[in-house]
Design an enzyme around this catalytic site. Structure first.
Site, PDB file in Angstrom:
ATOM      1  CB  CYS A 167      -0.856   0.019   1.257  1.00 33.73           C
ATOM      2  SG  CYS A 167      -1.789  -1.493   1.505  1.00 33.73           S
ATOM      3  CE  LYS A 215       1.135  -3.120 -19.375  1.00 34.18           C
ATOM      4  NZ  LYS A 215       2.142  -4.205 -19.488  1.00 34.18           N
TER       5      LYS A 215
END
Ligand code: BG6
Length: 608
Positions: A2, A603
């Site tokens: 995180c 992508k």
């Protein structure tokens, strides 16, 4: 992983600057976002699951008031993504707010202890444990540094934590206990964040922190204290010459290089999935499936090839990998039984071929499951159950860490399903879990061991315009992925296939010195030796990638055996892709191609 961050300023509202940091920390996780600011005696805490932009929009985070604030971007390990489990968290009296990055492995024990002291813990998220642990000691000490020192003693784990308290609304506190954390020095404001690149748009002046250090920040000062004994530590600030954009690449020349190396941290993040409840839905639905179509494109399809081997052999789940763009054409007249699932594997969660599959299959009664990297993506929202691969943002067009984490997640799912169905014994499950926890170290060793040889081979192959890559059994998908990497960023013909197929036609391409790469898992020596000899006796150049297999080295020229660390039949294919990633990278650099942005590609292809 995180991302945590905080700002304290002399005056003005800091919400917009908090979001600058948040947007640059997104690679660390983005299934939830929360901010907490303070103004006139009130803490304003806003948090929710969802991507940064969706939460900013829904909760108007950019409009929050106050000159002090903290925030957190979450990638869930303890506690599934939800508003309640998002961070930051309040303490019991709502006069302190805090957020963490990392894992409190003593979560259940610490929670029990804190509840015994009278705390009410309302979420399943380990970050909330940190807040109550500090609250427990602050309430007696009335000193935040002492509160944090005492709070740390209530927990075990590797983490970093940031908080502020209404009693001292001009100060932010944070502690580094294993996860990254850095202090930034601004004009009449100070910052704290999980990494340096995220604060570079605001300052290039920073103070590095070591584990076991607590910081106290005000708008114009910072103080460092030892988390052992509270003694103050003096450390001068430094200035970095990294630009905000370069810093995101760090010390790497290309995102591709960086992301190959990030496979260590990315696979480490997934190992927690072995126990975590956030995989339960997917495990249950796949375990009940009579038939599982594993649908993907590009590298995700290659991961499905390895994944189907795991599911068929470990979990007794009848699985077939299918090209995303083929499914709805091939199976348009197939009537699924009630327990037929389609596992959509897509790192972006937005590939149109996959969305088309779901739009076709859902009305036909297929159960749609998702394996994704980007929270809040379309595939997630269309899936009955899903799991994140937790690879972090992947910037380079060629996939590397997302492919590897897809394969690792397949192995974790297959192991859990096999164990749940009694196909895998207690002993085998324990041993598999140990191997998966040990995997990041082997990934790191493989990168180190193979890097130089990959550069050497890349130079030797810098002029070729065709090569073949062969895999057998569990390594078939690895050969496919290696060939795709080489094709994508070298613009040459690199074909891959099942090694038994090579003699049925493609073998005609072999002539003096023609390179054929064999990806070999430890138990497949017999067949591969036979297939390899068919090339060797026609003066081709067999190159082997795999752990050392006695006798196989006799069939290749010295230097053409890419040894990877010893592991097992199931782990070896995960390691074997790394030399291929490195080879493709160095061949591309030799050819003067930018491996991050190869021509013609994108992508994510949201077109048919
Ligand atoms: C292609 C990318 O466009 O899409 C590949 O260039 C990728 O790298 C493929 O593997 C599938 O993408 P996703 O997001 O569905 O995994």
């Amino acid at each position: 992983m995180c991302g945590i961050f905080g700002i304290v300023a002399k005056e003005g509202n800091i919400a917009q600057k908090l979001l600058i940091i948040a947007r640059r920390l997104q690679y660390r996780g983005y299934d939830s976002l929360g901010l907490a600011t303070y103004l006139n005696g009130k803490i304003d805490l806003r948090k929710d699951m969802g991507t940064v932009e969706s939460v900013v929009e829904s909760l108007k985070l950019d409009k929050m008031k106050g000159n002090i604030g903290i925030g957190q971007l979450r990638w869930s390990t303890f506690g599934r993504p939800s508003t309640l489990n998002a961070q930051p968290h309040f303490d019991c009296d709502k006069d302190m707010v805090g957020a963490h990055n990392g894992n409190i492995v003593s979560f259940y024990q610490s929670k029990e202890n804190l509840e015994k002291y009278g705390h009410t813990i309302i979420s399943q998220n380990d970050g909330e444990i940190c807040v109550h642990a500090v609250e427990e000691h602050y309430d007696t000490e009335k000193d935040m540094v002492k509160g944090i020192i005492g709070g740390i003693k209530e927990m075990e784990g590797s983490f970093a934590f940031v908080c502020f308290h209404k009693d001292t609304p001009e100060k932010i506190y944070a502690v580094k206990m294993g996860s990254s954390l850095v202090v930034g020095i601004g004009e009449d404001e100070h910052y704290v964040a999980s990494d340096l690149p995220s604060i570079l748009p605001l300052t290039n002046k920073y103070v590095p922190l070591n584990d076991g250090e607590i910081i106290e920040l005000t708008a114009d000062s910072y103080r460092i204290f030892s988390a052992k004994d509270g003694k103050e530590i003096v450390r001068e600030p430094r200035v970095t010459d990294l630009s905000a954009e370069d810093a995101v690449k760090g010390e790497y020349d290309y995102f591709l290089t960086k992301e190959i190396h990030e496979q260590v941290e990315a696979t480490e993040q997934l190992a927690f999935g072995l126990e975590s409840d956030i995989l339960d839905d997917l495990v249950d639905k796949l375990a009940e499936a009579e038939m599982a179509f594993l649908v993907g494109c590009g590298s995700s399809l290659n991961a499905c090839n390895v994944g189907s081997y795991y599911l068929n052999n470990l979990a007794g789940v009848m699985s077939i990998p299918v090209i995303g763009g083929r499914f709805f054409e091939e199976f348009k007249n197939y009537k699924p039984s009630k327990n037929t699932v389609i596992l959509c594997v897509s790192q972006s969660g937005e590939t149109k071929d996959i969305i088309n599959t779901i739009n076709f299959a859902k009305p036909e009664g297929y159960h749609i499951l998702g394996m994704i990297n980007v929270p809040g993506s379309t595939v997630e929202r269309m899936s009955e159950a899903y799991a994140y691969i937790g690879a972090g943002i992947e910037r380079s067009v060629p996939a590397t860490k997302t492919y590897t984490n897809q394969v690792v997640l397949f192995l974790i799912l297959a192991a859990r399903i096999g164990y749940k169905k009694g196909i895998i014994s207690d002993k085998e499950f324990v041993s598999l879990k140990e191997e998966i926890h040990n995997l990041p170290k082997l990934v790191e060793k493989t990168i180190k061991d193979c890097n130089q040889k990959a550069k050497q081979l890349a130079m030797e192959l810098s002029e070729i315009d065709a090569m073949s890559l062969l895999g057998y059994g569990v390594t078939h998908g690895v050969a496919l992925e290696g060939a795709l990497k080489i094709r994508e960023i070298n613009y040459i013909s690199a074909e891959a296939m099942y090694s038994s197929e090579f003699k049925h036609g493609p073998l005609s391409i072999v002539e003096d010195g023609y390179p054929v790469i064999y990806v070999v898992a430890p138990k497949d020596k017999y067949y591969v030796t036979s297939h390899l000899s068919e090339v060797e006796c026609r003066d081709g150049r067999p190159i082997v990638i795999g752990e050392h297999i006695k006798g196989l080295d006799k069939h290749v020229k010295p230097g053409d055996y890419f040894e990877i660390p010893k592991s097992s039949q199931l782990i070896s294919p995960i390691l074997a892709v790394i030399p291929l990633q490195l080879l493709a990278l160095y061949m591309s650099i030799e050819r003067g191609i930018d491996p991050d942005y190869p021509r013609n590609l994108s992508k994510t292809l949201t077109v048919d």
